[in-house]
Design a protein around this motif. Structure first.
Motif, mmCIF file in Angstrom:
data_model
loop_
_atom_site.group_PDB
_atom_site.id
_atom_site.type_symbol
_atom_site.label_atom_id
_atom_site.label_comp_id
_atom_site.label_asym_id
_atom_site.label_seq_id
_atom_site.Cartn_x
_atom_site.Cartn_y
_atom_site.Cartn_z
ATOM 1 N N LEU A 289 33.400 35.417 45.402
ATOM 2 C CA LEU A 289 32.992 36.293 44.317
ATOM 3 C C LEU A 289 31.715 35.738 43.687
ATOM 4 O O LEU A 289 31.650 34.562 43.324
ATOM 5 C CB LEU A 289 34.095 36.387 43.262
ATOM 6 C CG LEU A 289 33.782 37.164 41.971
ATOM 7 C CD1 LEU A 289 33.509 38.637 42.273
ATOM 8 C CD2 LEU A 289 34.925 37.014 40.962
ATOM 9 N N ALA A 290 30.702 36.594 43.600
ATOM 10 C CA ALA A 290 29.439 36.287 42.929
ATOM 11 C C ALA A 290 28.766 35.025 43.439
ATOM 12 O O ALA A 290 28.430 34.129 42.652
ATOM 13 C CB ALA A 290 29.662 36.203 41.417
ATOM 14 N N PRO A 291 28.507 34.905 44.734
ATOM 15 C CA PRO A 291 27.830 33.711 45.241
ATOM 16 C C PRO A 291 26.387 33.583 44.758
ATOM 17 O O PRO A 291 25.845 32.479 44.710
ATOM 18 C CB PRO A 291 27.892 33.883 46.759
ATOM 19 C CG PRO A 291 28.055 35.338 46.982
ATOM 20 C CD PRO A 291 28.867 35.839 45.831
ATOM 21 N N SER A 292 25.765 34.721 44.412
ATOM 22 C CA SER A 292 24.385 34.644 43.877
ATOM 23 C C SER A 292 24.170 35.782 42.882
ATOM 24 O O SER A 292 23.263 36.594 43.042
ATOM 25 C CB SER A 292 23.365 34.722 45.021
ATOM 26 O OG SER A 292 23.479 35.951 45.729
ATOM 27 N N PHE A 293 24.997 35.802 41.847
ATOM 28 C CA PHE A 293 24.936 36.878 40.842
ATOM 29 C C PHE A 293 24.501 36.282 39.516
ATOM 30 O O PHE A 293 25.132 35.343 39.001
ATOM 31 C CB PHE A 293 26.317 37.537 40.720
ATOM 32 C CG PHE A 293 26.379 38.643 39.698
ATOM 33 C CD1 PHE A 293 25.614 39.795 39.843
ATOM 34 C CD2 PHE A 293 27.208 38.536 38.581
ATOM 35 C CE1 PHE A 293 25.675 40.815 38.903
ATOM 36 C CE2 PHE A 293 27.283 39.550 37.636
ATOM 37 C CZ PHE A 293 26.507 40.689 37.801
ATOM 38 N N ASN A 294 23.455 36.850 38.965
ATOM 39 C CA ASN A 294 22.930 36.395 37.676
ATOM 40 C C ASN A 294 23.578 37.230 36.583
ATOM 41 O O ASN A 294 23.049 38.260 36.160
ATOM 42 C CB ASN A 294 21.407 36.548 37.653
ATOM 43 C CG ASN A 294 20.790 35.940 36.403
ATOM 44 O OD1 ASN A 294 21.490 35.459 35.513
ATOM 45 N ND2 ASN A 294 19.462 35.968 36.340
ATOM 46 N N GLY A 295 24.759 36.794 36.167
ATOM 47 C CA GLY A 295 25.477 37.557 35.161
ATOM 48 C C GLY A 295 26.912 37.091 35.030
ATOM 49 O O GLY A 295 27.266 35.978 35.440
ATOM 50 N N LYS A 296 27.751 37.952 34.482
ATOM 51 C CA LYS A 296 29.159 37.621 34.239
ATOM 52 C C LYS A 296 30.062 38.649 34.921
ATOM 53 O O LYS A 296 29.704 39.827 35.031
ATOM 54 C CB LYS A 296 29.453 37.602 32.739
ATOM 55 C CG LYS A 296 28.679 36.556 31.945
ATOM 56 C CD LYS A 296 28.997 36.656 30.458
ATOM 57 C CE LYS A 296 28.203 35.632 29.653
ATOM 58 N NZ LYS A 296 28.493 35.750 28.186
ATOM 59 N N VAL A 297 31.249 38.177 35.356
ATOM 60 C CA VAL A 297 32.288 39.058 35.873
ATOM 61 C C VAL A 297 33.509 38.870 34.985
ATOM 62 O O VAL A 297 34.025 37.757 34.833
ATOM 63 C CB VAL A 297 32.639 38.730 37.347
ATOM 64 C CG1 VAL A 297 33.734 39.673 37.858
ATOM 65 C CG2 VAL A 297 31.406 38.834 38.237
ATOM 66 N N PHE A 298 33.976 39.962 34.383
ATOM 67 C CA PHE A 298 35.056 39.876 33.394
ATOM 68 C C PHE A 298 36.430 40.185 33.986
ATOM 69 O O PHE A 298 37.443 39.653 33.513
ATOM 70 C CB PHE A 298 34.773 40.845 32.236
ATOM 71 C CG PHE A 298 33.484 40.570 31.532
ATOM 72 C CD1 PHE A 298 33.394 39.601 30.536
ATOM 73 C CD2 PHE A 298 32.321 41.263 31.866
ATOM 74 C CE1 PHE A 298 32.196 39.342 29.885
ATOM 75 C CE2 PHE A 298 31.121 41.018 31.232
ATOM 76 C CZ PHE A 298 31.052 40.049 30.231
ATOM 77 N N SER A 299 36.475 41.033 35.009
ATOM 78 C CA SER A 299 37.766 41.390 35.623
ATOM 79 C C SER A 299 37.527 41.765 37.079
ATOM 80 O O SER A 299 36.416 42.152 37.461
ATOM 81 C CB SER A 299 38.423 42.557 34.883
ATOM 82 O OG SER A 299 37.626 43.745 34.984
ATOM 83 N N PHE A 300 38.625 41.649 37.837
ATOM 84 C CA PHE A 300 38.494 41.922 39.280
ATOM 85 C C PHE A 300 39.840 42.363 39.819
ATOM 86 O O PHE A 300 40.839 41.640 39.685
ATOM 87 C CB PHE A 300 38.022 40.664 40.008
ATOM 88 C CG PHE A 300 37.735 40.868 41.471
ATOM 89 C CD1 PHE A 300 36.477 41.233 41.914
ATOM 90 C CD2 PHE A 300 38.740 40.721 42.420
ATOM 91 C CE1 PHE A 300 36.212 41.430 43.264
ATOM 92 C CE2 PHE A 300 38.493 40.914 43.762
ATOM 93 C CZ PHE A 300 37.222 41.277 44.185
ATOM 94 N N ASN A 301 39.864 43.554 40.455
ATOM 95 C CA ASN A 301 41.113 44.076 41.022
ATOM 96 C C ASN A 301 40.813 44.873 42.288
ATOM 97 O O ASN A 301 39.891 45.686 42.304
ATOM 98 C CB ASN A 301 41.840 44.968 40.005
ATOM 99 C CG ASN A 301 43.099 45.590 40.575
ATOM 100 O OD1 ASN A 301 43.062 46.694 41.119
ATOM 101 N ND2 ASN A 301 44.217 44.889 40.480
ATOM 102 N N VAL A 302 41.603 44.623 43.332
ATOM 103 C CA VAL A 302 41.496 45.385 44.575
ATOM 104 C C VAL A 302 42.844 46.018 44.854
ATOM 105 O O VAL A 302 43.870 45.331 44.888
ATOM 106 C CB VAL A 302 41.097 44.486 45.769
ATOM 107 C CG1 VAL A 302 41.056 45.313 47.052
ATOM 108 C CG2 VAL A 302 39.758 43.829 45.525
ATOM 109 N N ASN A 303 42.828 47.317 45.090
ATOM 110 C CA ASN A 303 44.068 48.051 45.353
ATOM 111 C C ASN A 303 43.980 48.714 46.721
ATOM 112 O O ASN A 303 43.216 49.664 46.907
ATOM 113 C CB ASN A 303 44.291 49.110 44.276
ATOM 114 C CG ASN A 303 45.647 49.790 44.412
ATOM 115 O OD1 ASN A 303 46.519 49.315 45.143
ATOM 116 N ND2 ASN A 303 45.817 50.893 43.713
ATOM 117 N N PRO A 304 44.737 48.192 47.721
ATOM 118 C CA PRO A 304 44.783 48.905 49.007
ATOM 119 C C PRO A 304 45.516 50.224 48.816
ATOM 120 O O PRO A 304 46.659 50.235 48.349
ATOM 121 C CB PRO A 304 45.571 47.959 49.919
ATOM 122 C CG PRO A 304 45.647 46.659 49.175
ATOM 123 C CD PRO A 304 45.575 47.001 47.727
ATOM 124 N N SER A 305 44.866 51.316 49.165
ATOM 125 C CA SER A 305 45.480 52.618 48.874
ATOM 126 C C SER A 305 45.837 53.352 50.152
ATOM 127 O O SER A 305 45.548 52.881 51.239
ATOM 128 C CB SER A 305 44.520 53.466 48.039
ATOM 129 O OG SER A 305 43.256 53.572 48.649
#
Length: 752
Positions: A736-752
């Motif tokens: 997650l975010a290997p080269s992201f200039n910023g913030k990640v507040f939440s993360f969810n993956v739903n297989p549908s």
């Protein structure tokens, strides 16, 4: 009077027989009855004619001298004959004979696997290994592969013991000459399982049968004895990796699936190009400069101006290709690399523009891809490229193509002079022979007749189109032939032509390996060595819609089970098409193969983001899925990419070089959603992945226009394609975010 009448009747009855020519005799032979246990094929007779055995489709059972090997169960074999009379020859049709086995007590029915086991003698009861399965095998590579596959199928512990020790599954060698290099015996008793063969390849095929049996029977194996071997030597699949990039991971899935169905010949087209150059010419553009072309192998070759031969988007290093050859070999699959010249050779003409064909030709608008076939400099160039892989490479201490017993020299669809073509074909074939390899070539000599001889001894030929090469002519010239007939066995994904994949039921019910277009050779003809189906990616360049290797997996896998049965198994399939497909579902995908990137556990995956970058270490997820993230982009410097998710399967880019959000797949194709993330603002991103369609929502609103950045569209002034884009994206979930200039507040993956 009575005697005289009888003699006259006999003479009248014999007269038609005596008057038949070689062709008529060949079509009306009577095969003498064969008794159970017979060891020699009784030959048919005809007055005034010489009849010789031409061949049998199971040459392991009836050899070229008519010697019959013992059979374990009643087995049908097709035989054909050559009839000579009055100086003329004719080859007969197939005659099916049934070889009877000694009567036996009724035991377990034949296990259903794909392809069907040839001979089975059922025993009583079953063998079921315990929680830990022991294996005795002297071949280290075979043991390692089988151990991993068995653990995947049974979910158990597997232990390797020394050969000769007591084991659940033991491997051995056999001196049975009649089963050939790929045949095997499988013996299941209440005490365990023994797989025996003359070669590791034969032993490996025995493991595929055993694993399919285990998967269907909850880990138990019915007792009995199998003797199994292939009907045809070459059971092939050709994949055009040149005009659409395919990552090596996908090719390994192809190899594992081929071996699951005992397919053994993977023909990879290493170079090719967009063929409809007239679409550039007709719009006043130069296809020599603009048409898509690729040579997928790492090469040291460069043109005088520095133009490299190797493709710039995706290519395989020499080390990767060496490893791929070994990987395939250990799974019974032979890699056949093809360099296609003198046509389809835009990669070569860009290297050497001075070698573009200058003579009169059909399809003049396609001249840019045609090499000057008879020019000694052209033959020298092509030979040098081959030698880069056929001669010892100092980095590896071996040739790159070591292990590729067969190499393909291409040579299809050359639109220049026939004698120029014949001169070139003869030269490249002889070069391959000189280097100790069996060359294979696309059949073209019916369209290119001439005086220049083209070598045939030791050469294999793909019979791909009856206009370009007729089957009987190829056989008469001395070539070993492979049925690759375009009308029956070609697929061009997403095109309106060559769609074998839309006729799988008809293929299963009606196709036979010895019918090539409107010609039928005897199924046991000694020069008919097999068949192969082909996937050609004509829809590349300005026709490319963005489809992924993922999108055509069904074409690949749903063809292999059918053709594996048809080319290994008996002439008549054992099941209806519907029953066959039920069996495909029952045996499932090849072990350790997940080409569609499905999760076994379809539960949602949620993490609380911490310090970035953050390791997720989840397997990639194929469609269908729903990703939800809350992010805030701090800054987006111009021209600098920022990666939000990454894995070997691809990257989700918060910022592409043009500033938009998009993704890059492992086939190197790039897609943009045509919109930018706001800077300094927390937003909710949703990515909805479906087959052929990936959608972006920002704060609940659908955003942007999907754009294929990797190829152009002439209907959009040769700009990036925005209409009809197929945008399948396998979600990368390693980092997650290997080269992201910023913030990640939440993360969810739903297989549908």
């Amino acid at each position: 009077m009575k005697k005289k009448t009888l003699l006259m009747l006999a003479a009248c009855a014999a007269a038609p027989l005596m008057g038949q020519d070689a062709r008529q005799i060949a079509d009306s032979l009577t095969i003498p009855q064969i008794e159970a246990g017979a060891r020699q094929l009784p030959m048919p007779h005809a007055p005034g004619a010489t009849i010789q055995l031409l061949g049998a489709d199971y040459e392991q059972i009836i050899d070229s001298k008519g010697k019959i090997a013992p059979v374990l169960a009643d087995t049908p074999v097709n035989v054909s004959f050559k009839v000579t009379k009055d100086g003329k020859e004719a080859v007969s049709k197939d005659y099916e004979i049934m070889l009877k086995a000694p009567a036996a007590d009724q035991g377990n029915p034949k296990p259903r696997v794909i392809p069907e086991i040839l001979q089975w003698k059922g025993g009583q009861g079953a063998y079921k290994p315990g929680d830990t399965v022991t294996i005795a095998c002297s071949d280290k590579k075979l043991a390692e592969t089988f151990v991993a596959d068995l653990a995947d199928i049974l979910g158990c512990k597997v232990k390797i013991v020394a050969p000769g020790q007591k084991a659940d599954i033991s491997f051995g060698t056999t001196k049975e000459s009649n089963i050939g290099e790929e045949g095997y015996t499988l013996d299941v008793t209440p005490k365990g399982v023994t797989i025996a063969a003359a070669t590791p390849t034969g032993q490996y095929w025995g493991t595929r049968t055993l694993l399919q049996m285990l998967r269907q029977n909850n880990g138990s194996i019915p007792c009995g004895t199998a003797v199994d071997f292939p009907r045809y030597q070459v059971r092939g699949f050709m994949l055009d990796v040149a005009r659409t990039p395919y990552p090596l991971s996908y090719i390994k899935d192809v190899i594992r699936t081929m071996s699951w169905y005992k397919m053994n010949d993977l023909h990879l087209v290493i170079n090719n190009n967009y063929i409809f150059h007239e679409q550039y010419v007709d719009k006043g553009r130069d296809p020599f400069k603009e048409s898509y072309t690729a040579f997928r192998l790492e090469s040291d070759m460069k043109g005088p101006d520095g133009t490299p031969l190797t493709a710039k988007d995706l290519f395989y290093t020499k080390k990767e290709f060496v490893d791929l050859i070994n990987y395939a070999k250990s799974r019974g699959v032979n890699i056949v690399p093809e360099f296609d010249t003198p046509g389809h050779a835009l990669s070569f003409t860009r290297l050497r523009p001075d070698l573009i064909y200058k003579g009169p030709m059909n399809h003049d608008k396609r001249r840019c891809e045609m090499l000057d076939a008879a020019n000694p400099e052209t033959i020298k160039l092509v030979s040098q490229v081959f030698d880069e892989y056929l001669l010892k490479d100092p980095k590896f201490g071996r040739p790159v193509f070591e292990g590729c017993d067969v190499i393909h020299v291409g040579a299809d669809e050359f639109y220049g002079d026939k004698e120029d073509y014949r001169h070139f074909a003869d030269a490249v074939l002889k070069h391959a022979l000189k280097r100790g390899h069996t060359p294979r070539i696309w059949g073209s000599l019916s369209t290119k007749p001439g005086k220049t001889p083209v070598v045939s001894k030791g050469v294999q030929m793909n019979l791909w189109n009856t206009g370009w090469m007729k089957a009987q002519e190829a056989v008469d010239l001395g070539y070993d032939v492979i049925n690759t007939n375009d009308g029956a066995l070609y697929v061009v994904p997403y095109a309106g032509y060559y769609r074998m994949d839309k006729n799988h039921k008809g293929l299963y019910n009606n196709w036979i390996p010895n019918r090539i277009g409107n010609e039928t050779l005897p199924s046991g003809h000694p020069q008919l060595i097999g068949a192969s189906f082909a996937i050609w990616n004509d829809e590349t360049d300005i026709k490319h819609s963005g489809y992924a290797p993922y999108d055509i997996w069904g074409i690949v896998s749903d063809s292999m089970d059918i053709l594996g049965q048809k080319m290994w198994g008996k002439a008549k399939a054992p099941d209806t098409f519907e029953q066959h497909r039920e069996l495909v579902a029952a045996i499932g995908d090849a072990p350790r193969t997940n080409p569609l990137h499905k999760w076994k556990d379809a539960k949602p995956f949620t993490v609380t983001p911490g310090k970035l970058p953050q390791q997720l270490n989840q397997p990639a997820l194929g469609p269908n899925y729903h990703l939800t993230m809350e992010v805030e982009l701090a800054a987006a410097p111009e021209g600098k990419e920022q990666v939000l998710l990454s894995a070997p399967e691809g990257e989700l880019l918060a910022v592409m070089k043009d500033g938009t959000i998009g993704f890059r797949r492992d086939d190197t194709l790039e897609f943009s959603f045509g919109t930018k993330l706001p800077v300094g603002k927390k937003v909710k991103i949703e990515l909805i992945g479906e087959p052929e369609n990936t959608r972006l929502l920002i704060d609940g609103k659908s955003e942007g226009t999907m754009t294929l950045k990797s190829f152009r569209n002439p209907d959009e002034n040769f700009g990036p394609r925005t209409k009809g884009v197929r945008s399948t994206f396998v979600l990368p979930l390693q980092t997650l975010a290997p080269s992201f200039n910023g913030k990640v507040f939440s993360f969810n993956v739903n297989p549908s």
